[in-house]
Design a protein around this motif. Structure first.
Motif, PDB file in Angstrom:
ATOM      1  N   ASP A 150       0.832  -1.202   0.000  1.00 12.88           N
ATOM      2  CA  ASP A 150       0.000   0.000   0.000  1.00 12.88           C
ATOM      3  C   ASP A 150       0.866   1.251   0.000  1.00 12.88           C
ATOM      4  OD1 ASP A 150      -2.263   1.575   0.077  1.00 12.88           O
ATOM      5  OD2 ASP A 150      -2.379   1.534   2.252  1.00 12.88           O
ATOM      6  N   SER A 151       1.817   1.330   0.949  1.00 11.09           N
ATOM      7  CA  SER A 151       2.757   2.457   0.982  1.00 11.09           C
ATOM      8  C   SER A 151       3.848   2.154   1.997  1.00 11.09           C
ATOM      9  CB  SER A 151       2.049   3.770   1.352  1.00 11.09           C
ATOM     10  OG  SER A 151       1.746   3.832   2.737  1.00 11.09           O
ATOM     11  N   TRP A 152       5.011   2.769   1.796  1.00  9.66           N
ATOM     12  CA  TRP A 152       6.117   2.545   2.729  1.00  9.66           C
ATOM     13  C   TRP A 152       5.830   3.190   4.080  1.00  9.66           C
ATOM     14  CZ3 TRP A 152       8.701   6.809   4.627  1.00  9.66           C
ATOM     15  CH2 TRP A 152       8.551   8.012   3.930  1.00  9.66           C
ATOM     16  N   VAL A 153       5.018   4.234   4.100  1.00 12.14           N
ATOM     17  CA  VAL A 153       4.659   4.874   5.373  1.00 12.14           C
ATOM     18  C   VAL A 153       3.817   3.929   6.220  1.00 12.14           C
ATOM     19  CG1 VAL A 153       3.424   6.789   6.446  1.00 12.14           C
ATOM     20  CG2 VAL A 153       4.802   7.187   4.393  1.00 12.14           C
ATOM     21  N   ARG A 154       2.797   3.337   5.597  1.00 13.68           N
ATOM     22  CA  ARG A 154       1.943   2.400   6.342  1.00 13.68           C
ATOM     23  C   ARG A 154       2.735   1.174   6.799  1.00 13.68           C
ATOM     24  NH1 ARG A 154      -3.625   3.339   5.686  1.00 13.68           N
ATOM     25  NH2 ARG A 154      -4.115   4.947   4.151  1.00 13.68           N
ATOM     26  N   GLY A 155       3.640   0.714   5.955  1.00 10.09           N
ATOM     27  CA  GLY A 155       4.437  -0.440   6.332  1.00 10.09           C
ATOM     28  C   GLY A 155       5.338  -0.151   7.514  1.00 10.09           C
ATOM     29  N   GLY A 156       5.997   0.996   7.493  1.00  4.32           N
ATOM     30  CA  GLY A 156       6.863   1.359   8.607  1.00  4.32           C
ATOM     31  C   GLY A 156       6.081   1.541   9.890  1.00  4.32           C
ATOM     32  N   LEU A 157       4.914   2.173   9.796  1.00  3.25           N
ATOM     33  CA  LEU A 157       4.081   2.367  10.984  1.00  3.25           C
ATOM     34  C   LEU A 157       3.580   1.035  11.521  1.00  3.25           C
ATOM     35  CD1 LEU A 157       2.737   4.324  12.915  1.00  3.25           C
ATOM     36  CD2 LEU A 157       0.849   4.564  11.290  1.00  3.25           C
ATOM     37  N   ALA A 158       3.238   0.119  10.616  1.00  9.73           N
ATOM     38  CA  ALA A 158       2.781  -1.206  11.054  1.00  9.73           C
ATOM     39  C   ALA A 158       3.874  -1.948  11.808  1.00  9.73           C
ATOM     40  CB  ALA A 158       2.326  -2.024   9.849  1.00  9.73           C
ATOM     41  N   ALA A 159       5.107  -1.851  11.316  1.00  8.55           N
ATOM     42  CA  ALA A 159       6.222  -2.519  11.994  1.00  8.55           C
ATOM     43  C   ALA A 159       6.412  -1.963  13.400  1.00  8.55           C
ATOM     44  CB  ALA A 159       7.501  -2.345  11.179  1.00  8.55           C
ATOM     45  N   ALA A 160       6.298  -0.648  13.547  1.00 10.89           N
ATOM     46  CA  ALA A 160       6.470  -0.035  14.855  1.00 10.89           C
ATOM     47  C   ALA A 160       5.330  -0.412  15.801  1.00 10.89           C
ATOM     48  CB  ALA A 160       6.554   1.490  14.709  1.00 10.89           C
ATOM     49  N   VAL A 161       4.100  -0.377  15.295  1.00 11.41           N
ATOM     50  CA  VAL A 161       2.943  -0.716  16.132  1.00 11.41           C
ATOM     51  C   VAL A 161       3.007  -2.171  16.578  1.00 11.41           C
ATOM     52  CG1 VAL A 161       0.431  -1.042  16.084  1.00 11.41           C
ATOM     53  CG2 VAL A 161       1.436   1.074  15.206  1.00 11.41           C
ATOM     54  N   ALA A 162       3.408  -3.064  15.686  1.00  9.82           N
ATOM     55  CA  ALA A 162       3.495  -4.478  16.048  1.00  9.82           C
ATOM     56  C   ALA A 162       4.554  -4.710  17.119  1.00  9.82           C
ATOM     57  CB  ALA A 162       3.812  -5.310  14.805  1.00  9.82           C
ATOM     58  N   ALA A 163       5.693  -4.031  17.000  1.00  6.82           N
ATOM     59  CA  ALA A 163       6.759  -4.217  17.986  1.00  6.82           C
ATOM     60  C   ALA A 163       6.355  -3.673  19.354  1.00  6.82           C
ATOM     61  CB  ALA A 163       8.033  -3.534  17.502  1.00  6.82           C
ATOM     62  N   VAL A 164       5.671  -2.536  19.373  1.00 11.11           N
ATOM     63  CA  VAL A 164       5.203  -1.986  20.644  1.00 11.11           C
ATOM     64  C   VAL A 164       4.165  -2.905  21.264  1.00 11.11           C
ATOM     65  CG1 VAL A 164       3.927  -0.087  21.702  1.00 11.11           C
ATOM     66  CG2 VAL A 164       5.728   0.403  20.044  1.00 11.11           C
ATOM     67  N   THR A 165       3.240  -3.400  20.452  1.00 12.44           N
ATOM     68  CA  THR A 165       2.205  -4.309  20.955  1.00 12.44           C
ATOM     69  C   THR A 165       2.820  -5.569  21.537  1.00 12.44           C
ATOM     70  OG1 THR A 165       0.682  -3.488  19.258  1.00 12.44           O
ATOM     71  CG2 THR A 165       0.100  -5.548  20.339  1.00 12.44           C
ATOM     72  N   ALA A 166       3.871  -6.074  20.900  1.00 14.30           N
ATOM     73  CA  ALA A 166       4.533  -7.287  21.385  1.00 14.30           C
ATOM     74  C   ALA A 166       5.076  -7.088  22.793  1.00 14.30           C
ATOM     75  CB  ALA A 166       5.654  -7.673  20.431  1.00 14.30           C
ATOM     76  N   ARG A 167       5.737  -5.953  23.028  1.00 13.35           N
ATOM     77  CA  ARG A 167       6.307  -5.712  24.363  1.00 13.35           C
ATOM     78  C   ARG A 167       5.239  -5.319  25.363  1.00 13.35           C
ATOM     79  NH1 ARG A 167       9.219  -6.524  19.879  1.00 13.35           N
ATOM     80  NH2 ARG A 167      11.363  -7.087  20.407  1.00 13.35           N
ATOM     81  N   LEU A 168       4.187  -4.653  24.908  1.00 20.63           N
ATOM     82  CA  LEU A 168       3.081  -4.324  25.799  1.00 20.63           C
ATOM     83  C   LEU A 168       2.395  -5.587  26.300  1.00 20.63           C
ATOM     84  CD1 LEU A 168       1.234  -2.208  27.092  1.00 20.63           C
ATOM     85  CD2 LEU A 168      -0.066  -2.155  24.955  1.00 20.63           C
ATOM     86  N   ALA A 169       2.316  -6.601  25.442  1.00 22.37           N
ATOM     87  CA  ALA A 169       1.746  -7.875  25.875  1.00 22.37           C
ATOM     88  C   ALA A 169       2.561  -8.477  27.008  1.00 22.37           C
ATOM     89  CB  ALA A 169       1.680  -8.841  24.690  1.00 22.37           C
ATOM     90  N   MET A 170       3.872  -8.302  26.961  1.00 20.65           N
ATOM     91  CA  MET A 170       4.721  -8.774  28.052  1.00 20.65           C
ATOM     92  C   MET A 170       4.420  -8.015  29.341  1.00 20.65           C
ATOM     93  SD  MET A 170       8.471  -9.208  26.349  1.00 20.65           S
ATOM     94  CE  MET A 170       8.853 -10.485  25.156  1.00 20.65           C
ATOM     95  N   THR A 171       4.242  -6.699  29.215  1.00 24.64           N
ATOM     96  CA  THR A 171       3.933  -5.900  30.397  1.00 24.64           C
ATOM     97  C   THR A 171       2.652  -6.384  31.056  1.00 24.64           C
ATOM     98  OG1 THR A 171       4.996  -3.953  29.398  1.00 24.64           O
ATOM     99  CG2 THR A 171       3.495  -3.568  31.233  1.00 24.64           C
ATOM    100  N   LEU A 172       1.619  -6.593  30.262  1.00 24.06           N
ATOM    101  CA  LEU A 172       0.343  -7.050  30.816  1.00 24.06           C
ATOM    102  C   LEU A 172       0.473  -8.443  31.438  1.00 24.06           C
ATOM    103  CD1 LEU A 172      -2.183  -5.817  28.100  1.00 24.06           C
ATOM    104  CD2 LEU A 172      -1.529  -4.732  30.250  1.00 24.06           C
ATOM    105  N   ALA A 173       1.338  -9.272  30.880  1.00 22.13           N
ATOM    106  CA  ALA A 173       1.537 -10.615  31.427  1.00 22.13           C
ATOM    107  C   ALA A 173       2.287 -10.583  32.756  1.00 22.13           C
ATOM    108  CB  ALA A 173       2.290 -11.487  30.433  1.00 22.13           C
ATOM    109  N   CYS A 174       2.910  -9.449  33.065  1.00 23.67           N
ATOM    110  CA  CYS A 174       3.633  -9.295  34.334  1.00 23.67           C
ATOM    111  C   CYS A 174       2.745  -8.746  35.443  1.00 23.67           C
ATOM    112  CB  CYS A 174       4.829  -8.366  34.154  1.00 23.67           C
ATOM    113  SG  CYS A 174       6.132  -9.024  33.109  1.00 23.67           S
TER     114      CYS A 174
END
Length: 273
Positions: A150-174
Motif C-alpha cells: 500500500d505504501s512505505w509509510v503504512r508499512g513502517g508504521l505497522a512494523a512499529a505498532v506491532a513491535a510496541v504491541t509485542a512488548r506491551l503484551a509482556m507488560t500485561l503478562a507481568c
C-alpha cells in the motif's frame, strides 16, 4: 585464622527504581542493544516491564527503517517485509522466536506441567515448535508485505505498532496475580511485578498513541491501528491464560511466545485494511 575487615552493611535498595534503572532493565533483558542493567530486583523489574513498550518502539523503528529504505530504492514489498521481520529477530538474538517454539512444544505435549516445562528447557526444537515458528514467520512477512504494498509509510508504521504491541503484551503478562511457573529465570523475576492499574493505563495509552500516529492517514486508519493493538493484546491474553492453566504459571519462553503472537495478530489486522 585470617584478618578481615567488614564494613557496615550496605543499605537495602530503595523500594522504587528510577526511570533510568527501568529503561536499562527493559533494554538489557528484551534487546541486544547496549544497556547495562544496574538493578535486578522487584522494583527494577516493575519499572523495567512498564518501560518494555519503549524498547519495542525502538526495535520497531529500527526494523522499519531498512524496509522503507528498500522500497524507496525500488525493491518489492515482499523483500522489504522479510527484512523488517528479520531485524527484530536479530535485535533479540531470536529469543522471542525460540520462546514461541519452546512454548508450542510444551503446549503440544500431552505431559503434565512439570514434564512439559522440562521439554521447553531442552535445547532442541520439536515438531510443534518448528511448524509454529514457520507459520508465524510466514504470516508476519505476508501481512507486512500487504501493508508495504500500500505504501512505505503504512508499512513502517505497522512494523512499529506491532513491535510496541509485542512488548506491551509482556507488560500485561507481568501483572499481579500471574504466577511464575518456575522459581528462577526471567519469568520468576518479572511475574506479578506490575500493578494491574498501571498495566491497564499503559495499554490505554498505547492504543491512543497508535491511533494518533495513524491519524494523518485518515480516521479509518487510526481506528484500524487502535484495533490492531487491541487484537494483539487479546491474542496474547488468550495464550497467557492457556499457558497459566497448562504450566501453572509463566516462564521466559511464554513471554517470548506472547510477544510473537501479539505482533502477528496486530499485523494481520493492519493487513486487512
Amino acid at each position: 585464622m585470617t584478618d578481615s575487615f567488614e564494613g557496615p552493611p550496605l543499605p537495602p535498595p530503595p523500594e522504587r527504581a528510577s526511570l533510568r534503572d527501568g529503561v536499562r532493565f527493559a533494554f538489557g533483558t528484551l534487546t541486544v542493544l547496549p544497556a547495562r542493567i544496574t538493578r535486578w530486583d522487584r522494583p527494577a523489574a516493575r519499572t523495567g516491564m512498564l518501560c518494555a513498550p519503549l524498547a519495542g518502539l525502538v526495535v520497531g523503528l529500527l526494523a522499519a527503517a531498512p524496509g522503507m529504505l528498500l522500497l524507496v530504492c525500488g525493491a518489492g514489498p515482499l523483500l522489504a517485509a522479510a527484512v523488517t521481520v528479520a531485524v527484530p529477530a536479530a535485535l533479540t538474538r531470536g529469543l522471542h522466536l525460540d520462546g514461541l517454539a519452546d512454548t508450542a512444544d510444551g503446549l503440544g505435549s500431552a505431559k503434565p506441567a512439570e514434564a512439559a516445562l522440562r521439554i521447553m528447557k531442552q535445547s532442541d526444537i520439536g515438531p510443534f515448535g518448528v511448524v509454529t515458528l514457520v507459520l508465524v514467520l510466514i504470516v508476519q512477512v505476508a501481512a507486512l508485505a500487504e501493508v508495504y504494498a500500500d505504501s512505505w509509510v503504512r508499512g513502517g508504521l505497522a512494523a512499529a505498532v506491532a513491535a510496541v504491541t509485542a512488548r506491551l503484551a509482556m507488560t500485561l503478562a507481568c501483572r499481579r496475580g500471574v504466577p511464575p511457573a518456575r522459581p528462577g529465570g526471567l519469568g520468576a523475576a518479572v511475574a506479578g511485578a506490575v500493578p494491574r492499574g498501571s498495566a491497564a493505563a499503559l495499554a490505554a495509552v498505547a492504543v491512543a498513541l497508535a491511533a494518533t500516529a495513524a491519524l494523518p492517514l485518515g480516521l479509518p486508519a487510526a481506528g484500524r491501528h487502535a484495533a490492531a493493538v487491541l487484537a494483539g493484546l487479546l491474542a496474547a491474553e488468550l495464550l497467557l491464560r492457556r499457558c497459566v492453566r497448562r504450566f501453572d504459571g509463566v516462564t521466559g519462553d511464554v513471554f517470548g511466545a506472547l510477544a510473537e503472537v501479539s505482533a502477528t495478530a496486530a499485523l494481520i489486522v493492519l493487513a486487512l485494511g
